[in-house]
Design an enzyme around this catalytic site. Structure first.
Site: not given
Ligand code: PGA
Length: 233
Positions: A8, A10, A86, A88, A155, A161, A197
């Site tokens: 991904n 992003k 996702h 985000e 996730e 991250g 991660s």
């Protein structure tokens, strides 16, 4: 067993960096399915080694939705996958489970395989709610038609991250619970990816866990030096 390794990107990368990745992947010998999800504007590159996916899709088929991209438009580029829900998107764009399910349905309608993301926050984990939260997200974010081919990605929000990864036991527990939930909904056998991660040094251990069908990789999917070791793991 072959695994799904999805990157991904992003809002990162460029045409040039995608070209560099494509070249690096051409050299690679692997049975794993490698999927790159770059920003929309880089979709449409033809490369037999890579499968492409988008990072989001509109729940609408077409019409007056300025700035949105439909599932059919994504499919037209040759992409086969799309990430939906996702964290985000859930966090910065207030996407609900219901909207995520609608996006998954839109994706399936255009022949795309949705990669449906779920994950608990740090607070939810600390208050012992992980399994309950994940189960609700899975139940409510899935399309109703159980005959559809989907992928689910677990996730943990706090692992994305941050360099933090759950213990292998925690991943095993959550994946087993997701597998059980999917089975009860008629989605038995659905691949369940882990994301958050993932890097070359932990990928093999994570992918050896029961019910882990592969990984969804953010930061470490941008450069061949970081991404190839994960595919080879
Ligand atoms: P990360 O991101 O690998 O950079 O933690 C994972 C993701 O957001 O899919």
């Amino acid at each position: 067993m072959s695994k799904i390794i999805a990157g991904n990107w992003k809002m990162n990368g460029s045409r040039e960096s995608l070209k560099i990745m494509s070249e690096a992947l051409k050299e690679l010998k692997t049975d794993n399915t490698v999927i790159i999800c770059p920003p929309f504007t880089f979709l449409g590159e033809n490369d037999s080694k890579i499968s492409f996916g988008a990072q989001d899709v509109s729940a609408h088929e077409s019409g007056a939705y300025t700035g949105e991209i439909s599932a059919k438009m994504i499919s037209d580029t040759g992409a086969k996958f799309v990430i939906v829900g996702h964290s985000e998107r859930r966090q910065y764009h207030n996407e609900s489970n219901k909207l995520v399910a609608q996006k998954a349905i839109a994706a399936l309608g255009a022949g795309l395989t949705p990669i449906i993301c779920v994950g608990e926050t740090r607070e939810q984990k600390e208050s012992g709610q992980t399994l309950e939260i994940i189960e609700t997200q899975v139940r409510e974010s899935l399309p109703e038609n159980a005959s559809s081919a989907i992928i689910v990605a677990y996730e943990p929000v706090w692992a994305i991250g941050t360099g933090l990864v759950p213990t292998m036991d925690d991943i095993a527990n959550v994946h087993a619970h997701i597998a059980k939930t999917l089975k009860s909904l008629g989605f038995g056998g659905t691949p369940i990816l882990y994301g958050g991660s993932v890097k070359g040094s932990n990928a093999a251990e994570i992918m050896a866990i029961d019910y882990v069908g592969g990984v969804l990789v953010g930061g470490a999917s941008l450069k061949p030096d970081d991404f190839l070791p994960i595919i080879n793991a």
